[in-house]
Design a protein around this motif. Structure first.
Motif, PDB file in Angstrom:
ATOM      1  N   ILE A   1      71.415  38.449   8.673  1.00 60.55           N
ATOM      2  CA  ILE A   1      70.849  39.912   8.982  1.00 60.55           C
ATOM      3  C   ILE A   1      71.247  40.328  10.363  1.00 60.55           C
ATOM      4  O   ILE A   1      70.974  39.825  11.441  1.00 60.55           O
ATOM      5  N   VAL A   2      72.123  41.438  10.513  1.00 64.26           N
ATOM      6  CA  VAL A   2      72.404  41.891  11.924  1.00 64.26           C
ATOM      7  C   VAL A   2      72.073  43.359  12.088  1.00 64.26           C
ATOM      8  O   VAL A   2      72.475  43.893  11.047  1.00 64.26           O
ATOM      9  N   VAL A   3      71.546  43.662  13.024  1.00 66.37           N
ATOM     10  CA  VAL A   3      71.166  45.110  12.962  1.00 66.37           C
ATOM     11  C   VAL A   3      72.228  46.030  13.385  1.00 66.37           C
ATOM     12  O   VAL A   3      73.091  45.692  14.318  1.00 66.37           O
TER      13      VAL A   3
ATOM     14  N   ARG B   1      81.219  39.854  10.966  1.00 66.79           N
ATOM     15  CA  ARG B   1      80.997  39.538  12.386  1.00 66.79           C
ATOM     16  C   ARG B   1      80.638  38.050  12.518  1.00 66.79           C
ATOM     17  O   ARG B   1      81.192  37.344  13.665  1.00 66.79           O
ATOM     18  N   THR B   2      79.826  37.429  11.825  1.00 69.31           N
ATOM     19  CA  THR B   2      79.710  35.929  11.900  1.00 69.31           C
ATOM     20  C   THR B   2      80.793  35.100  11.682  1.00 69.31           C
ATOM     21  O   THR B   2      80.947  34.110  12.713  1.00 69.31           O
TER      22      THR B   2
ATOM     23  N   MET C   1      81.926  26.241  10.056  1.00 71.19           N
ATOM     24  CA  MET C   1      82.649  27.335   9.493  1.00 71.19           C
ATOM     25  C   MET C   1      82.402  28.458  10.098  1.00 71.19           C
ATOM     26  O   MET C   1      83.246  29.636   9.869  1.00 71.19           O
ATOM     27  N   TYR C   2      81.571  28.573  11.312  1.00 67.93           N
ATOM     28  CA  TYR C   2      81.443  29.797  12.009  1.00 67.93           C
ATOM     29  C   TYR C   2      81.898  29.440  13.483  1.00 67.93           C
ATOM     30  O   TYR C   2      81.433  28.527  14.343  1.00 67.93           O
ATOM     31  N   PRO C   3      82.890  30.260  14.023  1.00 64.67           N
ATOM     32  CA  PRO C   3      83.383  30.040  15.266  1.00 64.67           C
ATOM     33  C   PRO C   3      82.224  30.135  16.460  1.00 64.67           C
ATOM     34  O   PRO C   3      81.461  31.100  16.430  1.00 64.67           O
TER      35      PRO C   3
END
Length: 507
Positions: free
Chosen positions: A9-11, A64-65, A85-87
């Motif tokens: 969840i990103v605002v 974005r993630t 998996m996430y940079p």
């Protein structure tokens, strides 16, 4: 099985206004950057594949993630391979991000188009619907299989972890606890092989397995006993299994689709003389749903066909080069929003060459996903060896399986298809369809009785009643994601039926 993307969840309350301010000046650049970045992980989706609100509130936060612009929640608690998996550093600049987002949001429609309405001819007189009782109020039928040798029906439930052996009237004869959610059953005489996902909901733990069930006699005989043993373990959410002599050495090998979630793989376990196995990886990526072993290159060596449905959606043929060696050919590619759900082979047009039947309909990524006009049943015809072109497409919301058989015995293929994510906004819920003669629906399609009593995820087709025509069994997974009304959810969950037996009355 169901494909779920882990959402962080990103605002984004200000994203729409900010992005649209950049739209005019960065449109062309955004398109170029989208091709550069999006195609690094999957086939590039087009703006028109989703509506504006879904791009803004659902897709871009996840993007974005994966681009390293935002760290996912709980990354410090993730296992090393999952966290990788996430940079940890951005793979693009914020300026590039806004250019891409501007282009998508500016070009995306406010609402996706609706496919043209079908001409329904009513309830098909061909099938008599017989409901098979469940062992609990809310069935989670993850396996339906007809044992052609012992003349019994096997139903697996992902919630109780049971395989239930039923007679042809749906009465339970016995049950087997497989220790986890069963996802596939392969029957070889008096030996059964079953995949256990370990956990039902999407996960990346290597807790799945393949077990062998060896019967002392017929499973429907009262005095018959069985011995269950684990053959292969530490699998990541296996969804299907093929047991075949892949390298033609006279021993049965095990081809396993490890769908996983963010982690997974696809490959086969070679049976050795010692009784042990050695693993051959074909794809180091998650999302393998179902595989088929068949000689499609006509060289008398079994090839492998698989549908991958997590990020890089593709139907891939592994051409058998002999001695356990394969070369890979991507014959059908789709953007990730298509939601590939099944693949099968059938000679649809009667030219003695199999077509590829692909269904797209997985719509479980988000809480309230849009209905997608490109979900449905695709038929691809082979134009030359290892090259396939689209022949027909029938839109079908939430399509999850397609069975091509000559149900009416007139020498032409018919098609029965079913949905797990149906459109619930219409007056009649579209869950099971039948079209006749070379899979053309221009003459209208039929439904079947009791189709709305369940939510259909798995199926089998065989001459169950032994009268010479093909019957169908559909498995009801009553609980699941998607936009489901409370009223419809109550119908599916309280029906008390694990499966629907469609008995062909042609003979």
């Amino acid at each position: 099985m169901l494909r779920q993307v882990t959402l962080c969840i990103v605002v984004l309350s200000a994203i729409s206004s900010i992005v649209l301010l950049h739209a005019q000046r960065s449109e062309d650049r955004g398109e170029v950057l989208a091709k550069q970045y999006c195609q690094s992980c999957h086939v590039q989706p087009l703006p028109e594949h989703l509506d504006k609100s879904t791009w803004i509130s659902k897709v871009f936060p996840v993007m974005r993630t994966y681009m390293g612009l935002d760290l996912p929640a709980g990354r410090d608690q993730m296992s090393h391979d999952l966290a990788a998996m996430y940079p940890t550093v951005p793979m693009m600049t914020e300026d590039e991000w806004f250019a891409i987002a501007s282009w998508y949001i500016e070009k995306a429609p406010a609402k996706l188009p609706t496919p043209p309405a079908l001409q329904y001819r009513g309830t098909s007189p061909m099938f008599q619907s017989l409901r098979m009782p469940a062992e609990q109020p809310a069935p989670m039928t993850s396996v339906v299989q007809f044992d052609t040798i012992h003349r019994c029906i096997v139903v697996g439930d992902a919630q109780t972890h049971m395989l239930r052996v039923l007679d042809l009237n749906g009465r339970e004869i016995r049950r087997i606890d497989v220790g986890g959610p069963p996802s596939c059953l392969v029957i070889k005489g008096n030996t059964w092989y079953v995949t256990n996902m370990g956990k039902l909901l999407p996960h990346d733990s290597a807790v799945g397995s393949v077990a062998q069930i060896a019967w002392s006699g017929s499973p429907i005989a009262g005095a018959s006993t069985y011995k269950m043993s684990t053959l292969i373990d530490t699998l990541r959410r296996p969804t299907s299994l093929v047991v075949d002599d892949i390298n033609q050495d006279g021993r049965l090998d095990f081809l396993v689709t490890e769908y996983g979630n963010l982690l997974g793989r696809f490959g086969w376990f070679e049976s050795l003389k010692s009784g042990a196995f050695t693993y051959h990886e074909l794809a180091a990526q998650p999302g393998a749903i179902r595989a088929i072993v068949k000689d499609v290159t006509n060289d008398k060596r079994p090839d492998i066909i698989v549908v991958m449905a997590q990020a890089r959606e593709v139907v891939r043929i592994y051409e058998n080069n002999g001695k356990g060696r394969f070369s890979s050919h991507d014959v059908i590619e789709s953007p990730p929003s298509f939601g590939s759900s099944s693949v099968s082979l059938a000679d649809v047009d009667g030219d003695r060459v199999d077509e590829i039947l692909l269904t797209t309909g997985d719509n479980g990524d988000y809480q309230s996903p849009p209905y997608k006009p490109y979900h449905g049943v695709y038929v691809y015809k082979r134009s030359k060896p290892l090259v396939y072109a689209l022949a027909t497409f029938d839109p079908f919301d939430g399509a999850y399986g397609a069975i091509a058989r000559d149900f009416d015995r007139n020498g032409k293929m018919d098609l029965l298809s079913f949905s797990y994510f149906p459109n619930l906004h219409g007056q009649d819920i579209d869950l099971v369809r039948i079209s006749h003669d070379n899979i053309k629906n221009d003459q209208g399609v039929w439904s079947v009785g009791d189709a709305q009593s369940g939510r259909w995820l798995v199926s089998d087709a065989a001459d169950v009643d032994g009268d010479g025509d093909v019957d169908v069994i559909l498995g009801n997974v009553s609980i699941g994601p998607g936009a489901v009304t409370d009223k419809q959810a109550e119908i599916w969950m309280s029906s008390g039926y694990s499966a629907l037996f469609l008995r062909n009355t042609n003979r």
